[in-house]
Design an enzyme around this catalytic site. Structure first.
Site, PDB file in Angstrom:
ATOM      1  N   SER A   1      37.398  40.353  47.426  1.00  0.00           N
ATOM      2  CA  SER A   1      36.327  39.807  48.257  1.00  0.00           C
ATOM      3  C   SER A   1      36.808  39.705  49.697  1.00  0.00           C
ATOM      4  O   SER A   1      38.011  39.562  49.957  1.00  0.00           O
ATOM      5  CB  SER A   1      35.938  38.405  47.770  1.00  0.00           C
ATOM      6  OG  SER A   1      35.059  37.783  48.701  1.00  0.00           O
TER       7      SER A   1
ATOM      8  N   TYR B   1      38.001  29.835  44.898  1.00  0.00           N
ATOM      9  CA  TYR B   1      37.559  31.226  44.718  1.00  0.00           C
ATOM     10  C   TYR B   1      38.332  32.169  45.648  1.00  0.00           C
ATOM     11  O   TYR B   1      38.823  33.222  45.225  1.00  0.00           O
ATOM     12  CB  TYR B   1      36.058  31.292  45.019  1.00  0.00           C
ATOM     13  CG  TYR B   1      35.458  32.676  45.055  1.00  0.00           C
ATOM     14  CD1 TYR B   1      35.034  33.303  43.886  1.00  0.00           C
ATOM     15  CD2 TYR B   1      35.272  33.350  46.273  1.00  0.00           C
ATOM     16  CE1 TYR B   1      34.459  34.569  43.922  1.00  0.00           C
ATOM     17  CE2 TYR B   1      34.702  34.615  46.312  1.00  0.00           C
ATOM     18  CZ  TYR B   1      34.297  35.217  45.135  1.00  0.00           C
ATOM     19  OH  TYR B   1      33.725  36.469  45.172  1.00  0.00           O
TER      20      TYR B   1
HETATM   21  P1  NAD Z   1      26.820  38.547  39.332  1.00  0.00           P
HETATM   22  O1  NAD Z   1      26.652  37.135  38.987  1.00  0.00           O
HETATM   23  O2  NAD Z   1      25.638  39.422  39.310  1.00  0.00           O
HETATM   24  O3  NAD Z   1      27.920  39.229  38.415  1.00  0.00           O
HETATM   25  C1  NAD Z   1      29.022  38.561  37.905  1.00  0.00           C
HETATM   26  C2  NAD Z   1      28.959  38.686  36.411  1.00  0.00           C
HETATM   27  O4  NAD Z   1      30.220  38.279  35.868  1.00  0.00           O
HETATM   28  C3  NAD Z   1      27.965  37.742  35.733  1.00  0.00           C
HETATM   29  O5  NAD Z   1      26.693  38.287  35.652  1.00  0.00           O
HETATM   30  C4  NAD Z   1      28.555  37.537  34.365  1.00  0.00           C
HETATM   31  O6  NAD Z   1      27.993  38.402  33.426  1.00  0.00           O
HETATM   32  C5  NAD Z   1      30.004  37.893  34.561  1.00  0.00           C
HETATM   33  N1  NAD Z   1      30.803  36.728  34.231  1.00  0.00           N
HETATM   34  C6  NAD Z   1      30.973  35.592  34.953  1.00  0.00           C
HETATM   35  N2  NAD Z   1      31.752  34.743  34.260  1.00  0.00           N
HETATM   36  C7  NAD Z   1      32.083  35.366  33.096  1.00  0.00           C
HETATM   37  C8  NAD Z   1      32.843  34.987  31.954  1.00  0.00           C
HETATM   38  N3  NAD Z   1      33.456  33.809  31.884  1.00  0.00           N
HETATM   39  N4  NAD Z   1      32.920  35.864  30.940  1.00  0.00           N
HETATM   40  C9  NAD Z   1      32.303  37.075  31.000  1.00  0.00           C
HETATM   41  N5  NAD Z   1      31.591  37.480  32.048  1.00  0.00           N
HETATM   42  C10 NAD Z   1      31.483  36.623  33.080  1.00  0.00           C
HETATM   43  O7  NAD Z   1      27.498  38.558  40.785  1.00  0.00           O
HETATM   44  P2  NAD Z   1      28.195  39.683  41.678  1.00  0.00           P
HETATM   45  O8  NAD Z   1      28.088  39.185  43.043  1.00  0.00           O
HETATM   46  O9  NAD Z   1      27.719  41.033  41.348  1.00  0.00           O
HETATM   47  O10 NAD Z   1      29.724  39.523  41.258  1.00  0.00           O
HETATM   48  C11 NAD Z   1      30.548  40.585  40.840  1.00  0.00           C
HETATM   49  C12 NAD Z   1      31.918  40.448  41.466  1.00  0.00           C
HETATM   50  O11 NAD Z   1      31.803  40.640  42.869  1.00  0.00           O
HETATM   51  C13 NAD Z   1      32.592  39.109  41.268  1.00  0.00           C
HETATM   52  O12 NAD Z   1      33.966  39.301  40.972  1.00  0.00           O
HETATM   53  C14 NAD Z   1      32.457  38.456  42.631  1.00  0.00           C
HETATM   54  O13 NAD Z   1      33.488  37.528  42.872  1.00  0.00           O
HETATM   55  C15 NAD Z   1      32.563  39.664  43.519  1.00  0.00           C
HETATM   56  N6  NAD Z   1      32.071  39.483  44.870  1.00  0.00           N
HETATM   57  C16 NAD Z   1      30.757  39.231  45.100  1.00  0.00           C
HETATM   58  C17 NAD Z   1      30.319  39.068  46.396  1.00  0.00           C
HETATM   59  C18 NAD Z   1      28.885  38.784  46.721  1.00  0.00           C
HETATM   60  O14 NAD Z   1      28.599  38.466  47.877  1.00  0.00           O
HETATM   61  N7  NAD Z   1      27.973  38.859  45.795  1.00  0.00           N
HETATM   62  C19 NAD Z   1      31.223  39.177  47.464  1.00  0.00           C
HETATM   63  C20 NAD Z   1      32.555  39.445  47.189  1.00  0.00           C
HETATM   64  C21 NAD Z   1      32.965  39.594  45.898  1.00  0.00           C
END
Ligand code: NAD
Ligand code: MG
Length: 301
Positions: free
Chosen positions: A193, A206
């Site tokens: 991230s 985080y």
């Molecule tokens: P999202 O919520 O759509 O996807 C994350 C998914 O992780 C969830 O839907 C869930 O199915 C899964 N998850 C969470 N906890 C879990 C657990 N204990 N067991 C199994 N599955 C689990 O959100 P996203 O933003 O697409 O996140 C995906 C990745 O991107 C994450 O690692 C997040 O930290 C990273 N990220 C997101 C952003 C942003 O702005 N959205 C920015 C930087 C990094």
């Protein structure tokens, strides 16, 4: 207009640059269809060019957001996929499975909580067994908790524990098990991230997990490089996914992403190309131990 420009324009048009997103909140883990606007995962725009033909990938957190966009792109590039996700999100996962199957590829659904070691190992073994092998692991499941007023003083142990177990323990266990199946030419892509480089006080736990994931990426790349396995990370900036309304204060949504040089949040569809590139044994054959930023212009160094 070229395919690529059409793709970019379609993604960018989903975001109103003036005023951003409406105020909204959900309970974690959040649902895609409850979002306003619903994010763009490339459903109508990603055009496959046979870049991952015959590969088999496990994508954790593949039900929604970034993982969903990766699943759609991988499938259209010719890759069979297994998706792990929290079971509360069954309907999101079923929507992705339908899109993968429409692309003519197999989709294996593996609900389960990756905070648990034995679940992590089962999910990986089941993915490899049902797909008939494993070539790509995308460690994308992740959690943040951002409805805090400030930093360390507001940090509750229960939330911190959940963030560390999901983002780090789960990633370590899943990767350890996947290495039982991955061979020469395989690759691992971790999701970092912008928070690893430019941390927000309200995300102190985080952000620390994401910095640790960068360190893990470099270290593991050194360990498994001699086996011909590549390990990289993608560091997203602010991306419009269920994670945001499910974990942040509703009133922060209108300004979400405005503080980037490009002045807006990204759509999940705008991340998929980075993953396809890093997964491709032909295109990224000499790329390992690196972190690729997809941040709307914020530096990742
Ligand atoms: P999202 O919520 O759509 O996807 C994350 C998914 O992780 C969830 O839907 C869930 O199915 C899964 N998850 C969470 N906890 C879990 C657990 N204990 N067991 C199994 N599955 C689990 O959100 P996203 O933003 O697409 O996140 C995906 C990745 O991107 C994450 O690692 C997040 O930290 C990273 N990220 C997101 C952003 C942003 O702005 N959205 C920015 C930087 C990094
Ligand atoms: Mg989800």
């Amino acid at each position: 207009m070229s395919d690529l420009n059409a793709t970019r324009e379609a993604a960018a048009s989903k975001v109103s640059k003036a005023g951003g997103f409406p105020e909204q909140e959900q309970q974690p883990p959040g649902s895609t269809t409850a979002m306003n606007p619903v994010p763009d995962h490339g459903e109508d725009t990603w055009v496959g060019r046979d870049r991952l033909v015959g590969l088999k990938a496990l994508i954790t957190g593949g039900d929604s957001g970034i993982g969903r966009a990766v699943a759609i792109a991988f499938a259209r590039e010719g890759c069979d996929v297994a998706l792990s996700y929290l079971s509360e999100e069954q309907s999101d996962a079923e929507d992705v499975a339908r899109l993968v199957e429409e692309a003519g590829r197999r989709c294996v659904l593996l609900p389960g909580d990756l905070q648990d070691e034995s679940t992590c190992r089962q999910v990986v073994d089941e993915a490899a067994e049902q797909l008939g092998g494993l070539d790509v692991l995308v460690n994308n499941a992740g959690l943040q908790w951002g409805r805090r007023n400030s930093g360390l003083a507001d940090l509750e142990t229960e939330e911190m524990d959940r963030v560390f177990r999901t983002n780090l323990y789960g990633l370590f266990w899943v990767t350890q098990q996947a290495l039982e199946h991955l061979g020469e030419g395989a690759s691992i892509i971790n999701v970092s991230s912008i928070q690893a480089y430019d941390p927000s006080t309200a995300l102190i736990d985080y952000a620390a997990t994401k910095a640790a994931i960068n360190n893990f990426t470099v270290n593991l790349a050194a360990e498994v490089g001699p086996k011909g396995i590549r390990v990289n990370a993608v560091a997203p900036g602010p991306i419009w996914t269920p994670l945001q309304p499910a974990t942040k204060k509703g009133e922060s949504m209108p300004k979400f992403g405005e503080d980037t040089p490009l002045g807006r949040a990204g759509q999940p569809s705008e991340l998929a190309g980075a993953f396809v590139y890093l997964a491709s044994p032909a295109e990224a054959s000499y790329v390992s131990g690196t972190v690729l930023g997809v941040t709307g212009g914020k530096p990742v160094f």
